[in-house]
Scaffold this motif. Structure first.
Motif, mmCIF file in Angstrom:
data_model
loop_
_atom_site.group_PDB
_atom_site.id
_atom_site.type_symbol
_atom_site.label_atom_id
_atom_site.label_comp_id
_atom_site.label_asym_id
_atom_site.label_seq_id
_atom_site.Cartn_x
_atom_site.Cartn_y
_atom_site.Cartn_z
ATOM 1 N N PRO A 12 16.665 -50.354 10.561
ATOM 2 C CA PRO A 12 17.232 -49.739 10.896
ATOM 3 C C PRO A 12 17.292 -48.251 9.516
ATOM 4 C CG PRO A 12 18.412 -51.952 9.922
ATOM 5 C CD PRO A 12 16.595 -51.746 10.239
ATOM 6 N N MET A 13 18.176 -47.567 9.605
ATOM 7 C CA MET A 13 17.637 -46.246 8.574
ATOM 8 C C MET A 13 19.193 -45.740 7.871
ATOM 9 S SD MET A 13 14.103 -44.418 9.323
ATOM 10 C CE MET A 13 15.138 -44.003 11.284
ATOM 11 N N PRO A 14 19.104 -44.806 7.081
ATOM 12 C CA PRO A 14 20.221 -44.342 7.270
ATOM 13 C C PRO A 14 20.776 -42.754 8.043
ATOM 14 C CG PRO A 14 18.891 -44.397 4.965
ATOM 15 C CD PRO A 14 17.971 -44.989 6.255
ATOM 16 N N PRO A 15 21.912 -42.943 8.114
ATOM 17 C CA PRO A 15 21.998 -41.810 9.554
ATOM 18 C C PRO A 15 21.691 -40.343 9.510
ATOM 19 C CG PRO A 15 24.479 -42.516 8.862
ATOM 20 C CD PRO A 15 23.543 -43.366 7.311
ATOM 21 N N GLU A 16 21.253 -39.793 8.166
ATOM 22 C CA GLU A 16 20.812 -38.924 7.856
ATOM 23 C C GLU A 16 19.072 -38.648 8.505
ATOM 24 O OE1 GLU A 16 21.934 -40.280 4.866
ATOM 25 O OE2 GLU A 16 23.433 -39.784 5.592
ATOM 26 N N ALA A 17 18.182 -39.607 8.395
ATOM 27 C CA ALA A 17 17.232 -40.284 8.727
ATOM 28 C C ALA A 17 16.632 -40.539 9.874
ATOM 29 C CB ALA A 17 16.279 -41.347 8.123
ATOM 30 N N VAL A 18 18.142 -41.057 10.678
ATOM 31 C CA VAL A 18 17.767 -40.874 11.879
ATOM 32 C C VAL A 18 18.315 -39.872 12.710
ATOM 33 C CG1 VAL A 18 19.392 -41.609 14.302
ATOM 34 C CG2 VAL A 18 18.689 -43.511 12.233
ATOM 35 N N GLU A 19 18.858 -38.744 12.063
ATOM 36 C CA GLU A 19 19.188 -37.432 13.093
ATOM 37 C C GLU A 19 17.741 -36.153 12.772
ATOM 38 O OE1 GLU A 19 21.979 -36.213 14.617
ATOM 39 O OE2 GLU A 19 22.245 -38.157 14.231
ATOM 40 N N LYS A 20 17.135 -37.118 11.973
ATOM 41 C CA LYS A 20 16.286 -36.390 11.885
ATOM 42 C C LYS A 20 14.916 -36.371 13.297
ATOM 43 C CE LYS A 20 16.012 -35.337 6.753
ATOM 44 N NZ LYS A 20 15.518 -36.278 5.517
ATOM 45 N N LEU A 21 14.713 -37.813 13.387
ATOM 46 C CA LEU A 21 14.016 -38.100 14.234
ATOM 47 C C LEU A 21 14.443 -37.250 15.467
ATOM 48 C CD1 LEU A 21 13.421 -41.590 13.577
ATOM 49 C CD2 LEU A 21 11.985 -40.143 13.760
ATOM 50 N N LEU A 22 16.324 -37.672 15.475
ATOM 51 C CA LEU A 22 16.914 -37.665 17.060
ATOM 52 C C LEU A 22 16.387 -36.067 17.345
ATOM 53 C CD1 LEU A 22 20.028 -39.133 16.764
ATOM 54 C CD2 LEU A 22 17.702 -40.177 18.023
ATOM 55 N N ALA A 23 16.711 -35.428 15.680
ATOM 56 C CA ALA A 23 15.727 -33.821 16.200
ATOM 57 C C ALA A 23 14.613 -33.152 16.800
ATOM 58 C CB ALA A 23 16.199 -33.290 14.723
ATOM 59 N N ILE A 24 13.478 -34.308 16.549
ATOM 60 C CA ILE A 24 12.160 -33.922 17.395
ATOM 61 C C ILE A 24 12.055 -34.720 17.642
ATOM 62 C CG2 ILE A 24 11.960 -32.875 15.138
ATOM 63 C CD1 ILE A 24 9.543 -36.203 14.699
ATOM 64 N N ALA A 25 12.674 -35.202 18.638
ATOM 65 C CA ALA A 25 13.013 -35.776 19.924
ATOM 66 C C ALA A 25 13.038 -35.327 21.283
ATOM 67 C CB ALA A 25 13.526 -37.245 19.739
ATOM 68 N N GLU A 26 12.306 -35.319 22.762
ATOM 69 C CA GLU A 26 13.378 -34.828 23.843
ATOM 70 C C GLU A 26 13.245 -35.569 25.104
ATOM 71 O OE1 GLU A 26 10.291 -31.603 25.012
ATOM 72 O OE2 GLU A 26 8.782 -32.555 24.264
ATOM 73 N N VAL A 27 13.447 -35.912 25.599
ATOM 74 C CA VAL A 27 13.432 -36.334 27.107
ATOM 75 C C VAL A 27 12.820 -36.073 28.362
ATOM 76 C CG1 VAL A 27 14.320 -38.012 28.736
ATOM 77 C CG2 VAL A 27 15.788 -37.275 26.424
ATOM 78 N N VAL A 28 11.359 -36.682 28.197
ATOM 79 C CA VAL A 28 10.680 -35.988 29.774
ATOM 80 C C VAL A 28 11.079 -37.059 30.548
ATOM 81 C CG1 VAL A 28 9.795 -35.071 27.957
ATOM 82 C CG2 VAL A 28 8.647 -37.032 29.193
ATOM 83 N N SER A 29 10.830 -36.107 32.005
ATOM 84 C CA SER A 29 10.920 -37.260 32.753
ATOM 85 C C SER A 29 9.794 -36.595 33.917
ATOM 86 C CB SER A 29 12.346 -36.511 34.274
ATOM 87 O OG SER A 29 13.322 -36.336 33.422
ATOM 88 N N LEU A 30 8.358 -37.859 34.098
ATOM 89 C CA LEU A 30 7.477 -37.659 34.463
ATOM 90 C C LEU A 30 7.702 -38.787 35.971
ATOM 91 C CD1 LEU A 30 5.268 -37.805 31.214
ATOM 92 C CD2 LEU A 30 6.241 -35.955 32.839
ATOM 93 N N PRO A 31 6.665 -38.597 37.058
ATOM 94 C CA PRO A 31 6.782 -39.194 38.106
ATOM 95 C C PRO A 31 5.454 -40.883 37.898
ATOM 96 C CG PRO A 31 5.269 -37.405 38.429
ATOM 97 C CD PRO A 31 6.091 -37.386 37.039
ATOM 98 N N LYS A 32 5.961 -41.103 38.919
ATOM 99 C CA LYS A 32 5.171 -43.043 39.246
ATOM 100 C C LYS A 32 3.794 -41.979 39.383
ATOM 101 C CE LYS A 32 5.325 -46.305 42.451
ATOM 102 N NZ LYS A 32 5.981 -47.250 43.046
ATOM 103 N N PHE A 103 8.260 -38.322 21.192
ATOM 104 C CA PHE A 103 8.684 -37.237 19.766
ATOM 105 C C PHE A 103 6.112 -36.687 19.646
ATOM 106 C CE2 PHE A 103 11.067 -40.806 19.061
ATOM 107 C CZ PHE A 103 11.852 -40.580 18.687
ATOM 108 N N ASP A 104 6.699 -35.336 19.408
ATOM 109 C CA ASP A 104 5.269 -34.968 19.087
ATOM 110 C C ASP A 104 4.558 -35.548 17.759
ATOM 111 O OD1 ASP A 104 4.102 -32.480 17.536
ATOM 112 O OD2 ASP A 104 3.516 -31.769 19.517
ATOM 113 N N GLY A 105 3.670 -35.805 18.073
ATOM 114 C CA GLY A 105 3.199 -37.014 16.650
ATOM 115 C C GLY A 105 2.550 -36.052 14.803
ATOM 116 N N ALA A 106 2.062 -34.728 15.205
ATOM 117 C CA ALA A 106 2.221 -33.809 14.313
ATOM 118 C C ALA A 106 3.996 -33.510 13.631
ATOM 119 C CB ALA A 106 2.068 -32.513 14.633
ATOM 120 N N LEU A 107 4.500 -33.506 14.596
ATOM 121 C CA LEU A 107 6.330 -33.299 14.575
ATOM 122 C C LEU A 107 6.473 -34.560 13.664
ATOM 123 C CD1 LEU A 107 7.671 -31.405 16.748
ATOM 124 C CD2 LEU A 107 7.258 -30.702 14.487
ATOM 125 N N LEU A 108 5.932 -36.192 14.049
ATOM 126 C CA LEU A 108 6.772 -36.855 13.564
ATOM 127 C C LEU A 108 6.098 -37.380 12.083
ATOM 128 C CD1 LEU A 108 8.261 -39.499 13.832
ATOM 129 C CD2 LEU A 108 6.588 -40.492 15.429
#
Length: 186
Positions: A12-32, A103-108
């Motif tokens: 668990p983390m404070p909402p502000e920290a969660v928002e920082k993580l969400l800001a650098i996340a992206e959804v990717v769709s990839l094939p089997k 998550f890009d490792g460098a941003l994380l």
């Protein structure tokens, strides 16, 4: 499972920290069959499975040896690359068309340095993955294939419906013929 739920399940983390993580996340769709990670490469990225299944494996003497499955909500990373920034020893393949949180490792890494809550979250993620690896190692050493199969049936029955018997047999360290015998007795 939402990314926020996954984040809080780890630590668990404070909402502000969660928002920082969400800001650098992206959804990717990839094939089997897409290889998310390749052996002998350094890849510092982190994924969480939104939809789909992955397997980690290595090739030895023309045989593919599966040692990990991941399903919805699970993290996917090459721990050696992620932690040590060294070449990985495994390939990680998608077994279904998949959606992943990336998550890009460098941003994380930058966020780890900037926010103690996120740094602790990253530490907790590594601890959880280390403990899971230890459980798999001990089971492989001290439990029979039949016991490990029973564990899979109990803990992740959906996995058995979605993954080929060849991959399941490889994960258990047995042939498909032996797996068929075990399944007949269950």
């Amino acid at each position: 499972m939402t990314l926020t739920e996954i984040i809080h399940r780890i630590h668990p983390m404070p909402p502000e920290a969660v928002e920082k993580l969400l800001a650098i996340a992206e959804v990717v769709s990839l094939p089997k069959y897409h290889l998310l990670f390749r052996a002998d490469k350094i890849d510092h990225n982190l994924y969480f499975i939104k939809k789909g299944i992955v397997r980690a494996f290595t090739e030895k003497e023309d045989t593919s040896i599966t040692f990990f499955f991941g399903m919805e909500g699970d993290p996917v990373l090459s721990m050696k690359s992620y932690v040590s920034k060294e070449k990985s020893y495994e390939d990680i393949e998608l077994l279904e068309d998949s959606e992943l949180y990336h998550f890009d490792g460098a941003l994380l890494e930058t966020l780890y340095l900037q926010d103690i809550h996120i740094a602790n979250w990253g530490r907790k993620l590594a601890e959880i993955e280390l403990a899971r690896t230890e459980v798999r190692l001990i089971a492989r050493q001290f439990r029979t294939a039949a016991e490990r199969y029973a564990d899979l049936m109990q803990d992740t029955p959906e996995l058995l419906r979605r993954v080929s018997l060849g991959h399941i047999a490889s994960y258990l360290g047995i042939t498909q013929v032996s797996l068929s015998r075990i399944r007949t007795k269950q």
